[in-house]
Design a protein around this motif. Structure first.
Motif, PDB file in Angstrom:
ATOM      1  N   LEU A 244       0.848  -1.194   0.000  1.00  0.00           N
ATOM      2  CA  LEU A 244       0.000   0.000   0.000  1.00  0.00           C
ATOM      3  C   LEU A 244       0.886   1.248   0.000  1.00  0.00           C
ATOM      4  CD1 LEU A 244      -2.869   1.269   0.368  1.00  0.00           C
ATOM      5  CD2 LEU A 244      -2.457   1.152   2.833  1.00  0.00           C
ATOM      6  N   PRO A 245       0.715   2.140  -0.977  1.00  0.00           N
ATOM      7  CA  PRO A 245       1.536   3.358  -1.016  1.00  0.00           C
ATOM      8  C   PRO A 245       1.381   4.167   0.279  1.00  0.00           C
ATOM      9  CG  PRO A 245       0.356   3.070  -3.092  1.00  0.00           C
ATOM     10  CD  PRO A 245      -0.189   2.045  -2.147  1.00  0.00           C
ATOM     11  N   VAL A 246       2.488   4.759   0.708  1.00  0.00           N
ATOM     12  CA  VAL A 246       2.485   5.502   1.965  1.00  0.00           C
ATOM     13  C   VAL A 246       1.457   6.622   1.948  1.00  0.00           C
ATOM     14  CG1 VAL A 246       3.859   7.010   3.460  1.00  0.00           C
ATOM     15  CG2 VAL A 246       4.883   4.951   2.466  1.00  0.00           C
ATOM     16  N   PHE A 247       1.406   7.376   0.853  1.00  0.00           N
ATOM     17  CA  PHE A 247       0.490   8.512   0.795  1.00  0.00           C
ATOM     18  C   PHE A 247      -0.972   8.065   0.830  1.00  0.00           C
ATOM     19  CE2 PHE A 247       4.294  10.430  -1.300  1.00  0.00           C
ATOM     20  CZ  PHE A 247       4.550  11.370  -0.319  1.00  0.00           C
ATOM     21  N   LEU A 248      -1.271   6.933   0.211  1.00  0.00           N
ATOM     22  CA  LEU A 248      -2.638   6.418   0.254  1.00  0.00           C
ATOM     23  C   LEU A 248      -2.976   5.947   1.671  1.00  0.00           C
ATOM     24  CD1 LEU A 248      -5.291   5.659  -1.029  1.00  0.00           C
ATOM     25  CD2 LEU A 248      -4.260   3.514  -1.841  1.00  0.00           C
ATOM     26  N   ALA A 249      -2.021   5.299   2.330  1.00  0.00           N
ATOM     27  CA  ALA A 249      -2.242   4.858   3.706  1.00  0.00           C
ATOM     28  C   ALA A 249      -2.518   6.057   4.610  1.00  0.00           C
ATOM     29  CB  ALA A 249      -1.027   4.078   4.202  1.00  0.00           C
TER      30      ALA A 249
END
Length: 280
Positions: free
Chosen positions: A12-17
């Motif tokens: 999961l991409p950090v920014f999406l998380a």
């Protein structure tokens, strides 16, 4: 919290998380007036200034006084000619006989030797203000009404000539002055020309969790926020190269975790209700 969420989906991409965490936190924070999201402050109203006269030019924002005592502390206060609408805000101070308004003067009453008043007709809320809980006048021993609209007041006093003991806070607009830009602003009506103070409790807005210094309200547990974001995670399919192993297109997993999330939020609300009564 976003790292805890990525334990369930390492790709999961950090920014999406982080965005999933922010969205869930805001949804919880806006469910009620949490006990540690209550603020207390006071509106301080000063005496009106009427000494001397002013010269006004239609289409100009400059006020030239004669015998006036304008001060730097008048910036942010309101200005009226002949105690009638329109009401302007003072945006800049030049000298005891010169100030600048927040917009050009448009009244048909122009010339020199005009009566005026500088007063606190508008009050500006704190930067973290979201909504009023209660506003009260300790001198008059009553609550002020803060659900009035501009239309309500304009039906009875469109020229804004009323003065006396204020009993209403009327929604206005966001402040456009540099020092308080973007803050909620209310009109205190009828206008007061003498010193007063109004204490109030208010609901604070929550931090967006975008800065390192932003923290979660103490009443809202981080693990509950992560649980809600985990439910949202099951609705994200991932990418072609790295599909999300938590994805469930049937929505069954989402509903199970969402139900657990709702139960835990309800428990937080019950715990918080033991601190302050907020349901009503």
């Amino acid at each position: 919290m976003h790292r805890g969420l990525r334990l369930w989906a390492p790709d999961l991409p950090v920014f999406l998380a982080q965005q999933l965490i922010r969205d869930r936190y805001r949804r919880i924070a806006e469910r009620r007036i949490w006990s540690d999201l209550r603020g207390e402050a006071e509106f301080i109203i000063n005496d009106a200034k009427t000494a001397g006269t002013v010269t006004m030019v239609r289409g100009s924002a400059t006020v030239t006084g004669s015998g006036t005592a304008f001060a730097a502390s008048d910036v942010g206060r309101q200005f009226q000619v002949s105690n009638k609408a329109p009401v302007y805000s003072i945006s800049a101070y030049a000298s005891a006989t010169s100030i600048t308004l927040d917009r050009v003067y448009g009244n048909e009453t122009v010339g020199a030797g005009l009566a005026y008043r500088v007063l606190d007709a508008y009050v500006t809320c704190p930067a973290d203000f979201k909504s009023f809980i209660v506003v009260y006048d300790p001198k008059q021993n009553w609550r002020l009404r803060h659900f009035m609209t501009q239309d309500d007041i304009s039906r009875v006093d469109p020229a804004r000539t009323s003065s006396g003991t204020p009993w209403a806070l009327v929604d206005r607009r966001r402040s456009t002055l540099t020092a308080t830009s973007g803050r909620a602003q209310y009109e205190l009506w009828p206008y007061s020309t003498s010193k007063r103070n109004y204490n109030y409790f208010y609901q604070q807005s929550v931090a967006d969790l975008t800065n390192d210094t932003d923290t979660v309200a103490e009443s809202i547990h981080g693990d509950v926020v992560v649980l809600g974001a985990r439910a949202d995670l099951t609705m994200w399919p991932g990418t072609i190269e790295r599909p999300n192993p938590m994805y469930d297109q049937t929505g069954r997993t989402y509903r199970v975790w969402e139900a657990q999330y709702e139960m835990q939020v309800a428990e937080l609300e019950r715990e918080d209700e033991n601190t302050y009564l907020s349901w009503l």
